[in-house]
Design a protein around this motif. Structure first.
Motif, PDB file in Angstrom:
ATOM      1  N   LEU A 258      58.055   9.664  19.432  1.00 52.04           N
ATOM      2  CA  LEU A 258      57.732  10.674  20.338  1.00 52.04           C
ATOM      3  C   LEU A 258      56.571  11.810  19.739  1.00 52.04           C
ATOM      4  CD1 LEU A 258      58.717  12.014  23.013  1.00 52.04           C
ATOM      5  CD2 LEU A 258      60.015  13.621  21.580  1.00 52.04           C
ATOM      6  N   GLY A 259      56.729  11.719  18.575  1.00 48.89           N
ATOM      7  CA  GLY A 259      55.325  12.604  17.941  1.00 48.89           C
ATOM      8  C   GLY A 259      54.138  11.931  18.185  1.00 48.89           C
ATOM      9  N   LEU A 260      53.782  10.865  18.191  1.00 47.01           N
ATOM     10  CA  LEU A 260      52.553   9.838  18.553  1.00 47.01           C
ATOM     11  C   LEU A 260      52.682  10.028  19.880  1.00 47.01           C
ATOM     12  CD1 LEU A 260      53.360   6.216  16.576  1.00 47.01           C
ATOM     13  CD2 LEU A 260      51.543   7.956  16.291  1.00 47.01           C
ATOM     14  N   ILE A 261      53.549   9.798  20.830  1.00 44.55           N
ATOM     15  CA  ILE A 261      53.293   9.899  22.343  1.00 44.55           C
ATOM     16  C   ILE A 261      52.709  11.412  22.587  1.00 44.55           C
ATOM     17  CG2 ILE A 261      54.297  10.137  24.444  1.00 44.55           C
ATOM     18  CD1 ILE A 261      56.086   7.660  23.710  1.00 44.55           C
TER      19      ILE A 261
ATOM     20  N   VAL B  36      50.282  20.129  21.939  1.00 44.24           N
ATOM     21  CA  VAL B  36      51.283  21.025  22.413  1.00 44.24           C
ATOM     22  C   VAL B  36      51.097  21.361  24.003  1.00 44.24           C
ATOM     23  CG1 VAL B  36      51.729  22.810  20.454  1.00 44.24           C
ATOM     24  CG2 VAL B  36      49.440  22.883  21.813  1.00 44.24           C
ATOM     25  N   TYR B  37      50.157  20.708  24.493  1.00 47.83           N
ATOM     26  CA  TYR B  37      49.867  20.526  26.088  1.00 47.83           C
ATOM     27  C   TYR B  37      50.418  19.307  26.537  1.00 47.83           C
ATOM     28  CZ  TYR B  37      46.716  24.342  24.760  1.00 47.83           C
ATOM     29  OH  TYR B  37      46.320  25.658  24.365  1.00 47.83           O
ATOM     30  N   SER B  38      51.012  18.703  25.709  1.00 46.20           N
ATOM     31  CA  SER B  38      51.491  17.315  26.305  1.00 46.20           C
ATOM     32  C   SER B  38      52.920  17.426  27.126  1.00 46.20           C
ATOM     33  CB  SER B  38      52.134  16.264  25.328  1.00 46.20           C
ATOM     34  OG  SER B  38      52.884  15.421  25.739  1.00 46.20           O
ATOM     35  N   PRO B  39      52.786  16.891  28.484  1.00 49.36           N
ATOM     36  CA  PRO B  39      54.008  16.979  29.463  1.00 49.36           C
ATOM     37  C   PRO B  39      55.235  16.181  28.535  1.00 49.36           C
ATOM     38  CG  PRO B  39      52.537  15.460  30.281  1.00 49.36           C
ATOM     39  CD  PRO B  39      51.912  15.924  29.017  1.00 49.36           C
ATOM     40  N   PHE B  40      55.188  15.668  27.443  1.00 46.83           N
ATOM     41  CA  PHE B  40      56.187  14.898  27.019  1.00 46.83           C
ATOM     42  C   PHE B  40      57.058  15.609  25.992  1.00 46.83           C
ATOM     43  CE2 PHE B  40      53.591  11.390  28.508  1.00 46.83           C
ATOM     44  CZ  PHE B  40      54.271  10.691  29.461  1.00 46.83           C
ATOM     45  N   LEU B  41      56.267  16.947  25.844  1.00 43.81           N
ATOM     46  CA  LEU B  41      56.853  17.784  24.794  1.00 43.81           C
ATOM     47  C   LEU B  41      58.703  17.954  24.974  1.00 43.81           C
ATOM     48  CD1 LEU B  41      55.239  19.081  22.400  1.00 43.81           C
ATOM     49  CD2 LEU B  41      55.259  21.231  23.946  1.00 43.81           C
ATOM     50  N   PHE B  42      58.809  18.022  26.251  1.00 41.69           N
ATOM     51  CA  PHE B  42      60.345  18.377  26.564  1.00 41.69           C
ATOM     52  C   PHE B  42      61.303  17.461  25.879  1.00 41.69           C
ATOM     53  CE2 PHE B  42      57.914  21.161  29.500  1.00 41.69           C
ATOM     54  CZ  PHE B  42      58.415  22.286  29.193  1.00 41.69           C
ATOM     55  N   PHE B  43      60.706  16.087  25.700  1.00 42.01           N
ATOM     56  CA  PHE B  43      61.656  15.027  25.023  1.00 42.01           C
ATOM     57  C   PHE B  43      62.024  15.350  23.767  1.00 42.01           C
ATOM     58  CE2 PHE B  43      59.772  12.752  28.605  1.00 42.01           C
ATOM     59  CZ  PHE B  43      61.046  11.901  29.256  1.00 42.01           C
TER      60      PHE B  43
ATOM     61  N   TYR C 198      65.878  18.608  12.061  1.00 46.60           N
ATOM     62  CA  TYR C 198      65.018  18.036  13.064  1.00 46.60           C
ATOM     63  C   TYR C 198      64.232  19.278  14.052  1.00 46.60           C
ATOM     64  CZ  TYR C 198      67.014  13.686  11.699  1.00 46.60           C
ATOM     65  OH  TYR C 198      67.528  12.889  10.936  1.00 46.60           O
ATOM     66  N   GLY C 199      65.140  20.005  14.364  1.00 42.79           N
ATOM     67  CA  GLY C 199      64.695  21.218  15.313  1.00 42.79           C
ATOM     68  C   GLY C 199      63.723  21.818  14.548  1.00 42.79           C
ATOM     69  N   GLY C 200      63.416  21.973  13.147  1.00 35.85           N
ATOM     70  CA  GLY C 200      62.417  22.582  12.562  1.00 35.85           C
ATOM     71  C   GLY C 200      61.259  21.790  12.272  1.00 35.85           C
ATOM     72  N   ILE C 201      61.583  20.461  11.961  1.00 33.00           N
ATOM     73  CA  ILE C 201      60.528  19.436  11.558  1.00 33.00           C
ATOM     74  C   ILE C 201      59.460  19.397  12.621  1.00 33.00           C
ATOM     75  CG2 ILE C 201      60.121  17.081  11.355  1.00 33.00           C
ATOM     76  CD1 ILE C 201      62.429  16.752   9.286  1.00 33.00           C
ATOM     77  N   MET C 202      60.181  19.263  13.935  1.00 34.78           N
ATOM     78  CA  MET C 202      59.234  18.773  15.026  1.00 34.78           C
ATOM     79  C   MET C 202      58.218  19.938  15.512  1.00 34.78           C
ATOM     80  SD  MET C 202      59.570  15.913  15.993  1.00 34.78           S
ATOM     81  CE  MET C 202      58.832  15.719  17.436  1.00 34.78           C
ATOM     82  N   PRO C 203      58.703  21.304  15.554  1.00 40.99           N
ATOM     83  CA  PRO C 203      57.572  22.402  15.703  1.00 40.99           C
ATOM     84  C   PRO C 203      56.654  22.250  14.307  1.00 40.99           C
ATOM     85  CG  PRO C 203      59.604  23.306  16.040  1.00 40.99           C
ATOM     86  CD  PRO C 203      59.862  21.749  15.538  1.00 40.99           C
ATOM     87  N   ALA C 204      57.034  22.098  13.208  1.00 43.38           N
ATOM     88  CA  ALA C 204      56.096  21.969  11.963  1.00 43.38           C
ATOM     89  C   ALA C 204      55.280  20.958  11.928  1.00 43.38           C
ATOM     90  CB  ALA C 204      56.950  21.874  10.939  1.00 43.38           C
ATOM     91  N   ALA C 205      55.636  19.790  12.678  1.00 47.58           N
ATOM     92  CA  ALA C 205      54.441  18.721  12.951  1.00 47.58           C
ATOM     93  C   ALA C 205      53.562  19.172  14.004  1.00 47.58           C
ATOM     94  CB  ALA C 205      55.453  17.532  13.127  1.00 47.58           C
ATOM     95  N   LEU C 206      54.130  19.668  14.945  1.00 47.97           N
ATOM     96  CA  LEU C 206      53.037  20.062  16.041  1.00 47.97           C
ATOM     97  C   LEU C 206      52.159  21.158  15.347  1.00 47.97           C
ATOM     98  CD1 LEU C 206      55.225  20.584  19.069  1.00 47.97           C
ATOM     99  CD2 LEU C 206      53.248  19.456  19.124  1.00 47.97           C
ATOM    100  N   GLY C 207      52.603  22.336  14.757  1.00 51.60           N
ATOM    101  CA  GLY C 207      51.963  23.135  14.050  1.00 51.60           C
ATOM    102  C   GLY C 207      50.876  22.486  13.247  1.00 51.60           C
ATOM    103  N   MET C 208      51.196  21.376  12.338  1.00 49.97           N
ATOM    104  CA  MET C 208      50.227  20.746  11.558  1.00 49.97           C
ATOM    105  C   MET C 208      49.100  20.240  12.429  1.00 49.97           C
ATOM    106  SD  MET C 208      49.692  19.979   8.424  1.00 49.97           S
ATOM    107  CE  MET C 208      51.258  20.241   7.337  1.00 49.97           C
ATOM    108  N   ILE C 209      49.726  19.376  13.505  1.00 50.61           N
ATOM    109  CA  ILE C 209      48.431  19.065  14.122  1.00 50.61           C
ATOM    110  C   ILE C 209      47.374  19.879  14.915  1.00 50.61           C
ATOM    111  CG2 ILE C 209      48.156  17.530  16.393  1.00 50.61           C
ATOM    112  CD1 ILE C 209      51.001  16.146  15.986  1.00 50.61           C
ATOM    113  N   VAL C 210      48.160  21.078  15.331  1.00 52.70           N
ATOM    114  CA  VAL C 210      47.201  22.037  15.843  1.00 52.70           C
ATOM    115  C   VAL C 210      46.328  22.633  14.685  1.00 52.70           C
ATOM    116  CG1 VAL C 210      47.125  24.207  16.671  1.00 52.70           C
ATOM    117  CG2 VAL C 210      48.682  22.845  17.528  1.00 52.70           C
ATOM    118  N   PHE C 211      46.715  22.833  13.412  1.00 51.46           N
ATOM    119  CA  PHE C 211      46.360  23.259  12.338  1.00 51.46           C
ATOM    120  C   PHE C 211      45.043  22.293  11.892  1.00 51.46           C
ATOM    121  CE2 PHE C 211      45.795  24.038   7.637  1.00 51.46           C
ATOM    122  CZ  PHE C 211      45.147  25.180   7.844  1.00 51.46           C
TER     123      PHE C 211
END
Lengths: 134, 612
Positions: B102-105, B112-119, B139-152
């Motif tokens: 899901l992260g890859l997708i 953060v703008y991906s429509p698949f975020l809700f998955f 898991y709930g923490g890892i995902m936003p962290a990963a997103l944050g990392m990508i944004v960073f």
């Protein structure tokens, strides 16, 4: 007939005892009488009879049996033949209440049963055979 | 012991849930993969820049690992002992791989703008359902962290921004503040979802646990009630007091899984308790004798009215025989009263080889058991007493008759003095009439006992051939007197019939005595017993007697009915013989058939069920 043969009748029915006495004395037996088991036991202690004719239900329902058990457990009297006369057939005892259950499963403590009414010949035959040790 | 057992049962229950969900998860993924394939192609057809190759590759990877998961699942469920740890690990690895995919997708469809975020939310919910709350929050923490990392990384320019699907712009043109705001919003949504899911799950689990404990309680109660029902059923068929009490102690011991049970009854003075039935206690222990209620506090409490009394062996002053109990291996015991209404007549005791073995609920159950036992004992006693009353009545009625009869025969036979033939004849008639009064009393008594259902007998297999042969010996003399020839054909081996010797005696006595009574001098009686099939035995008695008029046959089984010609033939006969026969046959599930011709004879055929 041997004049010395001593028979003790323990039965609370005086009429029945009377007719048995007539029959037995006619054959020369010496007859003693008691109308309940305590008095009967006293007679036995006075002199051991050659044979006991014993009723079952007297003052209490199992009086005859109780006395028979008592006698069977005493070396002095265990050999005395007991002829139990009763209008209380054996199968009634088997169905009987709790108080009879202590008797069940044990050997009957009597030598022979005779069901009332007493037929004179049957009585004499039974006594003769018991005295001969059959 | 019990606590550990319950814990295992509870784990089993929740493990089953986990296993079911894991399977459901795999099936759901197949649907998702299918939808993914279709969606990728559709996306490409609608919007040419759609990265369908990337999507198809990701879904292919998901399909591959789902096949692997499926195989692992099949392997795990084939294992006889399914261990929760491997299933939890299994669930974790599925969620990790799914989130990775899901992260890859998400990354390649706009971050953060991906429509698949809700998955992400679905996975958080699934993790919340399947795994512990902590795992769900991780898991709930890892995902936003990963997103944050990508944004960073994108902010630093270390990672390329990816175009948003179906967007005309090649990359999102948003300010960092906008992106940060979105990131915070997503994180909040994910964490709130995790919190809601775990809260709901925890409360469901608590409810489930409560339900499980209620159902466990109900199962246990149901089991006990069933056993109690069995016990009641068994006590209900007992016709002897001893048997009844033995059934109670045996069943009590088995139902409650205790060491032993005993019934002790009070003596007439209400001072001593006598062991009348025990199960699980040694002969030596019982031989210690009666229990003196003055010396045994635990028993005295019951006699004085306590609902129950519990004793531990180390409280020596409670018992009269503490050493014997210790030797017997008794560690604790409960005593309960045997009472009907307010009358206590004995004590029901339950023994355990562990101390403090009895809980409140056990004692309540024992109390129910002892109450039922008491009712059964009292009931049977009163039935036996009723029977006894009837029997004693018969005895009292017979006594004077017997005395009169004995006196008459003494007189008739000349022991009192000579008598002439006419006197003898009269005395003989007197005796006969007294005899028939005697049999009437006997018949009436038998009937009344049977009618009130108080003669429940021990049904045992009986060889009726032997019964009949024995009775024939008794009737031989009477038959010889009338010069009646009795022929019998009884096979040596016969299937047995379930019944009671006294019942069979009464049944065949009535039939044989009727035949002898109503067959004239020089006649004959033929008795045949034959197995008719593997299930039935036929007894037939055929005489050359006076017979029964056809119109009277239907009345034969009515009380006090006697045929006209029967009355003319003999005074003897109570008119109850065949009534007794019929009632006994009803009791034995037998039938009777009568064929008769006046002046020629009667044939009675009885059929009885045989036991194989």
């Amino acid at each position: 007939m041997d004049k010395e043969t001593d028979i003790l009748i323990i039965d609370d029915d005086k009429d029945l005892v009377g007719s048995m006495r007539i029959v037995l004395e006619s054959k020369g037996y010496h007859v003693r009488i008691a109308h309940e088991s305590k008095a009967g036991y006293a007679r036995i202690q006075e002199k051991t009879p050659d044979l006991i004719i014993l009723d079952v239900m007297m003052t209490s329902d199992t009086e005859g049996f109780d006395l028979a058990f008592k006698l069977r457990n005493q070396p002095d009297y265990e050999a005395v033949p007991i002829l139990m006369v009763t209008s209380f057939p054996k199968h009634m005892a088997e169905q009987g209440p709790e108080k009879f259950q202590h008797i069940m499963g044990e050997e009957w403590p009597v030598t022979k049963f005779l069901e009332k009414p007493i037929d004179p010949e049957q009585l004499l035959d039974s006594i003769a055979s018991l005295l001969q040790g059959d | 012991m019990r606590m550990g057992h319950e814990l295992i049962k509870e784990q089993l229950f929740f493990r089953k849930e986990l296993i079911e969900r894991v399977a459901w998860f795999i099936h759901l993924r197949w649907l998702f993969i299918c939808a993914g394939f279709v969606g990728s192609i559709a996306g490409y057809l609608i919007w040419r820049p759609f990265p369908h190759i990337f999507f198809l590759t990701v879904f292919l990877c998901i399909a591959v690992y789902n096949i692997v998961f499926y195989r692992i699942y099949v392997k795990l469920s084939a294992k006889p002992s399914q261990d929760e740890k491997s299933y939890a690990l299994f669930a974790h690895s599925q969620i990790v791989l799914d989130l990775l995919a899901l992260g890859l997708i998400i990354h390649f469809t706009g971050g953060v703008y991906s429509p698949f975020l809700f998955f992400i939310l679905f996975h958080i919910i699934i993790a919340g359902i399947l795994l512990s709350p902590a795992s769900c929050f991780v898991y709930g923490g890892i995902m936003p962290a990963a997103l944050g990392m990508i944004v960073f990384l994108q902010h630093l320019g270390l990672l390329d921004r990816q175009p948003v699907l179906f967007s005309s712009a090649s990359v999102v043109q948003a300010s960092d503040t906008q992106t940060l705001f979105l990131l915070i919003l997503d994180t909040a949504i994910i964490l709130v979802t995790a919190a809601l899911t775990t809260t709901i799950k925890i409360s469901l689990r608590i409810k489930g646990r409560e339900l499980l404990s209620v159902s466990k309680e109900l199962t246990a109660q149901n089991k006990k009630l069933n056993s109690l029902y069995e016990m009641v059923k068994e006590m209900g068929i007992r016709t002897g007091l001893q048997e009844l009490m033995d059934a109670a102690t045996r069943q009590g011991t088995q139902i409650m899984g205790v060491k032993a049970c005993a019934i002790k009854l009070l003596d007439d003075q209400r001072r001593k308790l006598r062991f009348v039935s025990t199960y699980g206690l040694s002969g030596d222990y019982i031989a210690k004798g009666t229990v003196d209620i003055e010396k045994s506090i635990i028993n005295r409490k019951i006699i004085e009215g306590s609902v129950y009394a519990v004793g531990q062996i180390h409280e020596k002053d409670q018992f009269q025989y503490p050493e014997e109990m210790q030797k017997e291996g008794i560690a604790s015991m409960v005593c309960l009263p045997l009472r009907v209404e307010k009358m206590i007549f004995g004590v029901f005791c339950v023994y355990s080889d562990t101390s403090h073995a009895f809980q409140e609920s056990d004692i309540r159950f024992f109390s129910l058991m002892s109450d039922l036992t008491a009712i059964f004992i009292e009931n049977l006693k009163s039935e036996l007493n009723k029977t006894w009353f009837l029997q004693k009545t018969a005895h009292q009625l017979r006594s004077p008759l017997n005395a009169v009869h004995s006196m008459l025969s003494t007189m008739r036979k000349g022991y009192i003095g000579g008598i002439d033939p006419r006197q003898e004849e009269t005395l003989m008639r007197c005796e006969k009439r007294i005899e028939s009064l005697g049999s009437l009393i006997g018949d009436l008594l038998g009937l009344s006992i049977r009618r009130v259902g108080m003669d429940q007998k021990k049904m045992v297999p009986v060889n009726i051939g032997q019964v009949v042969e024995r009775l024939l010996l008794m009737y031989r003399a009477q038959a010889d007197e009338k010069n009646i020839h009795i022929i019998h054909s009884i096979p040596e081996s016969l299937p047995a019939v379930l019944g009671d010797n006294i019942l069979f005696d009464d049944l065949f006595t009535n039939l044989i005595s009727n035949a002898v009574k109503y067959t004239q001098k020089g006649g004959s009686i033929q008795i045949t017993i034959q197995p008719e099939s593997s299930e039935r035995i036929r007894f037939e008695i055929k005489d050359t007697g006076i017979g029964i008029p056809e119109e009277e046959v239907p009345h034969l089984f009515m009380e006090f009915f006697r045929g006209q010609n029967a009355k003319a033939t003999t005074e003897e006969g109570t008119g109850l013989g065949l009534v007794i026969v019929k009632e006994i046959l009803d009791q034995l599930n037998g039938t009777i058939q009568v064929k008769s011709t006046v002046g020629k004879g009667t044939c009675m055929t009885i059929r009885l069920p045989a036991v194989s």
